[in-house]
Design a protein around this motif. Structure first.
Motif, short mmCIF file in Angstrom:
data_model
loop_
_atom_site.label_atom_id
_atom_site.label_comp_id
_atom_site.label_asym_id
_atom_site.label_seq_id
_atom_site.Cartn_x
_atom_site.Cartn_y
_atom_site.Cartn_z
N GLY A 11 5.78 83.47 32.29
CA GLY A 11 5.86 84.30 33.37
C GLY A 11 5.83 83.51 34.43
O GLY A 11 5.76 84.01 35.75
N GLN A 12 6.19 82.33 34.46
CA GLN A 12 6.33 81.46 35.59
C GLN A 12 7.94 81.68 36.19
O GLN A 12 8.61 81.74 35.36
N LEU A 13 8.15 81.42 37.31
CA LEU A 13 9.34 81.43 38.13
C LEU A 13 9.86 80.08 38.13
O LEU A 13 9.13 79.17 38.68
N VAL A 14 10.99 79.55 37.52
CA VAL A 14 11.57 78.24 37.27
C VAL A 14 12.87 78.11 38.15
O VAL A 14 13.75 79.11 37.69
N PHE A 15 13.02 77.38 38.90
CA PHE A 15 14.16 76.82 39.83
C PHE A 15 14.67 75.50 39.42
O PHE A 15 13.84 74.62 39.14
N ALA A 30 4.88 73.22 40.84
CA ALA A 30 4.89 71.97 40.28
C ALA A 30 6.34 71.45 40.29
O ALA A 30 7.27 72.27 40.17
N ILE A 31 6.54 70.39 40.76
CA ILE A 31 7.80 69.79 40.87
C ILE A 31 8.23 68.73 39.92
O ILE A 31 7.41 67.83 39.59
N SER A 32 9.26 68.71 38.97
CA SER A 32 9.53 67.75 37.79
C SER A 32 10.90 67.49 37.70
O SER A 32 11.68 67.87 38.89
N ASN A 33 11.28 66.90 36.71
CA ASN A 33 12.70 66.57 36.51
C ASN A 33 13.23 65.78 37.60
O ASN A 33 14.45 65.80 38.08
N ARG A 87 14.20 67.96 40.72
CA ARG A 87 15.32 69.07 40.51
C ARG A 87 14.52 70.33 39.67
O ARG A 87 15.65 71.25 39.82
N THR A 88 13.59 70.32 39.30
CA THR A 88 12.90 71.58 38.76
C THR A 88 11.69 72.03 39.64
O THR A 88 10.65 71.05 39.66
N TYR A 89 11.47 73.27 39.92
CA TYR A 89 10.13 73.89 40.50
C TYR A 89 9.84 74.95 39.87
O TYR A 89 10.66 75.99 39.54
N THR A 90 8.44 74.90 39.56
CA THR A 90 7.87 76.08 38.75
C THR A 90 6.91 76.34 39.50
O THR A 90 6.02 75.73 39.93
N PHE A 91 6.87 77.77 39.69
CA PHE A 91 5.68 78.77 40.50
C PHE A 91 4.94 79.63 39.50
O PHE A 91 5.79 80.56 38.69
#
Length: 573
Positions: free
Chosen positions: A158-162, A77-80, A83-87
């Motif tokens: 437990g999600q990876l967040v960039f 998912a892409i948010s912010n 600027r934020t990617y949550t896998f």
């Protein structure tokens, strides 16, 4: 034990079999393999193996070079504001060591890339996305451990967040590059690699990991695991605990065979399923139409190749006398634009297309695939013109080049017929202009050529670029920017070009980017920092019992070998 004995025999280059076993893929190539560590992987020979040992969060879908799909991730998912990617990550995935993949492994892998990032690795472009700079903490003191840690995190679910400092529309495509593969953190740490904490991160900043312990003993989630490796061969076997579909090919043997004739003989006998073919001319002359051989033609070419002319040669041993006295060249020999233009006019582009590409080639205007947005077909090109070459050499260095002559030492990748042919064409035409001109060409091992050229030691080399991600920036910035990956190889700098390339990076407006790239292309024509080698229509060959290789499935972004697909998707009949 019987099967293992057979595989051991296959590792001996030159061993003769009626055919490679049905459950075994045998590949013969001229290039050596510099590393099996994803973090250090930045060449095609290494990438062809790493992408089968390891896996990334996302990958290219089918034959598409733009559409991505989950791999070790299940969704994102892409948010912010972009600027934020949550896998979300795939469950119950086993590494080759037997360890289960967790979010911590993914976090460790990307953070390790950011910590060790250097110009020698393929991590500069992910560092640009996550840190806002392609530099590491040694070169940019604003980079701290806290900054790296904030960029890549595992949340409580437990999600990876960039978290990106600014929008990067190419971020997902960058994550599909094999260098961003997920490594087994417990295994890596046990091998003596970075511990993954702030305690020792400073000791690993910019560290060269090409020969790392993880390269010697890799542990990935991929369908194949390393069994044994020596100077001439690599043996891999199927990962029995692989989370995906079990591959039909159980064993893969990569053999280093420098001699083209030997590779061809093994291929025609059926001892090898795939070989480094030597290019189109050789395929059509030696392989096409032969029993058991399938030639796959008219495939997309997303690479760009050039002859580099180094304006600041850092190895005195390569300079001969070091002077313009006929017995050598000064370190800044190519800093005179007249020398570079003379070389560009001395190369016979049509002959290269005829001899190497059997007429199926194209002289591009820029070092950018013509299928990519940003390519401008209207930019001027050089043609083979001995009179123009002579005129520019006569102007070079105030007339001293023509008066005194020079001796130039040139290297090309050992075993590469196209590279050798290109250098022979240039040598022949340059030496024909003036009896005082001498060009010495020599074959050089791939790893040595990579290391010496990135250190600025080679006066002139021929080298190409395969895209890391599908965007013009990956080519244009790489070749033409003084901050680009290839800058140390030719040391050419133009302030206007640097400005235009930075502007192209700062906008998502494609029309604006196209205009800026056109300006770069035209300026590069005027300054001739490279001799642009014609791009061929890609062609490959394989044995007719190999199933899974086709134009429909061929993806130049996904695979670095000769099939355009991963080994796990192949079988033999």
């Amino acid at each position: 034990m019987k099967k293992f004995a057979l595989l051991s025999s296959l590792l001996l280059v030159g061993s003769a079999f009626a055919a490679a076993p049905r459950d075994t893929l045998v590949v013969q190539q001229a290039a050596d393999v510099p590393t099996l560590d994803p973090t250090a992987t930045y060449d095609t020979a290494s990438g062809a193996i790493v992408e089968n040992i390891y896996e990334t969060l996302v990958t290219y879908k089918g034959a598409s070079i733009r559409e991505l799909e989950p791999l070790l991730a299940t969704k994102w998912a892409i948010s912010n504001g972009g600027r934020t990617y949550t896998f979300d990550l795939r469950k119950n995935v086993k590494f080759h060591s037997g360890n289960t993949m967790t979010c911590r492994d993914a976090e460790y892998s990307i953070e390790r890339n950011l910590v060790t990032n250097s110009a020698e690795s393929g991590n500069w472009f992910i560092a640009e996305s996550l840190l806002g700079t392609g530099a590491n903490a040694k070169d940019d003191k604003t980079i701290t451990w806290a900054r790296i840690d904030r960029a890549v995190e595992c949340n409580n679910a437990g999600q990876l967040v960039f978290t990106l400092p600014k929008v990067d529309p190419a971020f997902l495509a960058k994550m599909a590059y094999p260098g961003q593969s997920i490594v087994d953190s417990k295994h890596a740490i046990a091998q003596g690699e970075w511990k993954g904490t702030s305690a020792d991160w400073a000791n690993w900043v910019g560290k060269d990991l090409q020969g790392s312990n993880l390269s010697k003993q890799p542990s990935g989630t991929g369908a194949y695991k390393l069994v044994r490796r020596d100077a001439n061969a690599i043996l891999l076997q199927a990962h029995d605990a692989y989370w995906g579909k079990k591959p039909a090919i159980r064993n893969v043997v990569i053999q280093k065979v420098p001699e083209l004739a030997a590779r061809q003989q093994a291929f025609l006998r059926g001892d090898a399923d795939l070989i480094e073919t030597g290019g189109r001319a050789n395929i059509e002359a030696q392989l096409k139409g032969k029993p058991g051989v399938v030639v796959l033609d008219n495939l997309p070419n997303t690479t760009a190749t050039a002859v580099f002319m180094n304006e600041n040669i850092k190895d005195p041993a390569r300079l001969g006398s070091g002077k313009l006295d006929g017995r050598g060249i000064p370190a800044n020999f190519f800093s005179d634009v007249n020398v570079r233009r003379g070389m560009a006019y001395a190369f016979n582009y049509a002959q290269y297309i005829k001899d190497v590409q059997n007429g199926k080639g194209k002289q591009r205007t820029m070092l950018l695939p013509d299928t990519f947005p940003g390519y401008d077909a209207e930019v001027k090109t050089y043609t083979y013109n001995p009179k123009q070459a002579e005129a520019y050499f006569k102007r070079a260095w105030g007339g001293n080049v023509w008066k005194n002559g020079f001796t130039l030492n040139v290297a090309y990748r050992a075993g590469s017929v196209p590279a050798q042919t290109a250098m022979e064409i240039l040598k022949r035409n340059v030496e024909a202009l003036n009896p005082k001109f001498r060009v010495n060409i020599q074959a050089k091992e791939w790893s040595a050529m990579l290391n010496d050229s990135k250190a600025g030691k080679e006066p002139m080399i021929i080298i190409g670029w395969a895209p890391d991600y599908a965007d013009a920036d990956n080519f244009m910035y790489t070749f033409y920017s003084s901050n680009g990956y290839y800058f140390p190889r030719n040391n050419w700098k133009d302030a206007s070009v640097d400005k235009w390339l930075e502007q192209a990076r700062a906008t998502t407006n494609q029309a604006t980017r196209d205009r800026l790239y056109s300006l770069v292309g035209q300026r590069a024509y005027e300054q001739a920092p490279f001799v642009l080698v014609p791009a061929g229509v890609f062609v490959t060959a394989h044995r007719d019992n190999l199933v899974g290789v086709s134009a429909r499935t061929f993806n130049p972004m996904t695979s670095f070998d000769y099939t355009g697909t991963l080994w796990k998707d192949l079988s033999k009949k």
